[in-house]
Scaffold this motif. Structure first.
Motif, mmCIF file in Angstrom:
data_model
loop_
_atom_site.group_PDB
_atom_site.id
_atom_site.type_symbol
_atom_site.label_atom_id
_atom_site.label_comp_id
_atom_site.label_asym_id
_atom_site.label_seq_id
_atom_site.Cartn_x
_atom_site.Cartn_y
_atom_site.Cartn_z
ATOM 1 N N HIS A 115 0.845 -1.192 0.000
ATOM 2 C CA HIS A 115 0.000 0.000 0.000
ATOM 3 C C HIS A 115 0.880 1.241 0.000
ATOM 4 N N ASN A 116 0.259 2.383 -0.228
ATOM 5 C CA ASN A 116 0.974 3.640 -0.437
ATOM 6 C C ASN A 116 1.260 4.324 0.901
ATOM 7 N N TYR A 122 -0.229 8.142 3.570
ATOM 8 C CA TYR A 122 -0.525 8.248 5.008
ATOM 9 C C TYR A 122 0.471 9.154 5.722
ATOM 10 N N LEU A 123 1.745 9.108 5.334
ATOM 11 C CA LEU A 123 2.723 10.005 5.955
ATOM 12 C C LEU A 123 2.309 11.465 5.795
ATOM 13 N N PRO A 139 7.933 1.420 -0.729
ATOM 14 C CA PRO A 139 8.698 2.625 -1.083
ATOM 15 C C PRO A 139 8.162 3.862 -0.369
ATOM 16 N N VAL A 140 9.094 4.752 0.012
ATOM 17 C CA VAL A 140 8.741 5.991 0.703
ATOM 18 C C VAL A 140 9.503 7.136 0.058
ATOM 19 N N THR A 141 8.796 8.228 -0.226
ATOM 20 C CA THR A 141 9.432 9.415 -0.781
ATOM 21 C C THR A 141 10.082 10.221 0.342
ATOM 22 N N SER A 142 11.321 10.627 0.146
ATOM 23 C CA SER A 142 12.056 11.307 1.218
ATOM 24 C C SER A 142 11.333 12.544 1.727
ATOM 25 N N PHE A 143 10.688 13.287 0.827
ATOM 26 C CA PHE A 143 10.060 14.543 1.242
ATOM 27 C C PHE A 143 8.832 14.309 2.124
ATOM 28 N N SER A 144 8.242 13.119 2.063
ATOM 29 C CA SER A 144 7.132 12.813 2.969
ATOM 30 C C SER A 144 7.594 12.814 4.419
ATOM 31 N N LEU A 145 8.871 12.535 4.618
ATOM 32 C CA LEU A 145 9.456 12.543 5.960
ATOM 33 C C LEU A 145 10.085 13.894 6.286
ATOM 34 N N ILE A 146 10.860 14.415 5.363
ATOM 35 C CA ILE A 146 11.666 15.612 5.617
ATOM 36 C C ILE A 146 10.814 16.843 5.895
ATOM 37 N N LEU A 147 9.758 17.035 5.116
ATOM 38 C CA LEU A 147 9.018 18.294 5.199
ATOM 39 C C LEU A 147 8.234 18.452 6.499
ATOM 40 N N GLY A 148 7.988 17.362 7.200
ATOM 41 C CA GLY A 148 7.256 17.497 8.462
ATOM 42 C C GLY A 148 7.999 16.910 9.648
ATOM 43 N N ARG A 149 9.300 16.623 9.459
ATOM 44 C CA ARG A 149 10.076 15.954 10.503
ATOM 45 C C ARG A 149 9.306 14.741 11.027
ATOM 46 N N ARG A 150 8.754 14.016 10.073
ATOM 47 C CA ARG A 150 7.919 12.867 10.428
ATOM 48 C C ARG A 150 8.765 11.612 10.577
ATOM 49 N N SER A 151 8.224 10.632 11.299
ATOM 50 C CA SER A 151 8.917 9.359 11.525
ATOM 51 C C SER A 151 8.118 8.212 10.914
ATOM 52 N N PHE A 152 8.839 7.315 10.267
ATOM 53 C CA PHE A 152 8.247 6.062 9.751
ATOM 54 C C PHE A 152 8.915 4.940 10.527
ATOM 55 N N ALA A 153 8.153 4.252 11.353
ATOM 56 C CA ALA A 153 8.724 3.299 12.297
ATOM 57 C C ALA A 153 7.994 1.963 12.232
ATOM 58 N N GLY A 154 8.466 1.026 13.044
ATOM 59 C CA GLY A 154 7.811 -0.272 13.179
ATOM 60 C C GLY A 154 7.748 -0.646 14.643
ATOM 61 N N SER A 155 6.962 -1.659 14.946
ATOM 62 C CA SER A 155 6.843 -2.112 16.327
ATOM 63 C C SER A 155 6.547 -3.603 16.330
#
Length: 351
Positions: free
Chosen positions: A253-254, A258-259, A279-295
């Motif tokens: 899924h995309n 969601y980021l 796949p994740v686009t870098s700007f989805s993380l960079i522009l909001g100082r967002r985190s993509f994590a797992g648990s």
């Protein structure tokens, strides 16, 4: 060490698609062991993956099952936490090294040398592999056994030992509570627990689903809002609005979609396990100082905390109770997503 034969339900090879009755050996209780008569065992998708060797790490014969609820029938001489007759539960692991930094922090799920899983892990007592909960009984060190609160429905409690702790742990780690706006992606075995738990923690819960038909059920489970994720207009209304997203989807899924719904410093935690890279686009993380994590599940103390939290809020899993003779059919239905929301085996049917 003495052993005894126990009736179980599993498979002897990957070529045998169907599970059947097997005889396995369990150790008798040693000094720190608790012997549990298994009353109910949930069916997790990982049971199916393992039984069919889809992760290419299965040692046969295999007896799946790591969502175990039962009653204590015997204890070792040094056991302090349980007595005969107590309700008890066992989750995804039955031992760990106890010495590494993570075990000492109560994070046994991240044990550095590797923890001992409830099934398909090396058995240090008997050799061979550990056998899981599709069986009459199990013997586990008291430090890896959970106490079941008396007010919980026992069959509905079984899935809490995997689906419950898998969703509870990230919600706690990312400090979800009153004032939090939380997204839950996917309404299945994991997602339906994520909705219940996030709501009980005081969050405003927004559920994302590809199925219009699940809207009413999501609201019944506790969702404040339900979004059809295939509708770009609906998705755009939630841009930069969420503090945390619990992603429970195990298919491709995309993630970027969601980021981009996260606020600055928001986090998305993946608890579903897609087999293909996401796949994740870098700007989805960079522009909001967002985190993509797992648990990954939780430690023993946190799992007990989760059970106590569920007891306080009267939360159990929505289940379909089946007999052991229906397990193979349940596996096929699981592949189609045809369950609301977790199968649980009544282990009395094994007798």
């Amino acid at each position: 060490m003495e052993v005894k034969n126990v009736k179980a339900f599993g498979t002897a090879s990957a070529e045998e698609e169907e599970l059947k009755t097997l005889a396995i050996q369990r150790r008798t209780a040693t000094a720190h062991d608790v012997e549990i008569e298994i009353l109910y065992c949930g069916i997790c998708h990982s049971d199916l993956h393992s039984a069919r060797n889809e992760w290419h790490n299965t040692i046969y014969p295999i007896v799946p099952g790591h969502e175990i609820v039962g009653r204590v029938t015997n204890i070792g001489g040094h056991v302090k936490k349980f007595k005969v007759g107590d309700l008890a539960a066992v989750g995804c692991m039955v031992d760990s090294c106890r010495e590494c930094e993570y075990c000492k922090e109560g994070l046994e799920q991240f044990c550095d040398p590797g923890n001992t899983l409830t099934f398909n892990s090396p058995d240090k007592y008997l050799g061979g592999q550990t056998y899981g909960g599709y069986s009459q009984s199990i013997v586990v060190d008291e430090n890896y056994v959970l106490s079941v609160p008396e007010n919980l429905d026992l069959a509905g409690t079984a899935p809490l030992l995997c689906a419950g702790i898998t969703t509870y742990s990230p919600l706690r780690h990312w400090k979800v509570g009153p004032g939090s706006k939380v997204g839950v992606v996917g309404i299945g075995g994991l997602g339906h627990m994520g909705i219940k738990l996030a709501k009980a923690m005081g969050a405003h819960v927004v559920v994302f689903t590809t199925s219009v038909s699940k809207t009413e059920d999501a609201k019944r489970l506790g969702a404040d809002e339900v979004v059809l994720s295939t509708d770009p207009d609906q998705m755009s209304k939630y841009a930069k609005s969420l503090n945390f997203i619990l992603d429970c989807v195990s298919a491709q899924h995309n993630i970027d979609a969601y980021l981009n719904l996260l606020k600055v410093d928001g986090a998305l935690a993946l608890v579903g396990a897609p087999m293909e890279p996401l796949p994740v686009t870098s700007f989805s993380l960079i522009l909001g100082r967002r985190s993509f994590a797992g648990s990954n599940i939780g430690g023993i103390a946190e799992t007990q905390e989760m059970l106590d939290f569920c007891a306080a809020h009267n939360i159990t899993s929505d289940i379909e109770l089946i007999g052991v003779d229906q397990v193979n059919e349940a596996y096929e239905r699981l592949l189609k997503g045809d369950v609301k929301y977790r199968f649980v085996i009544d282990m009395a049917s094994l007798k």
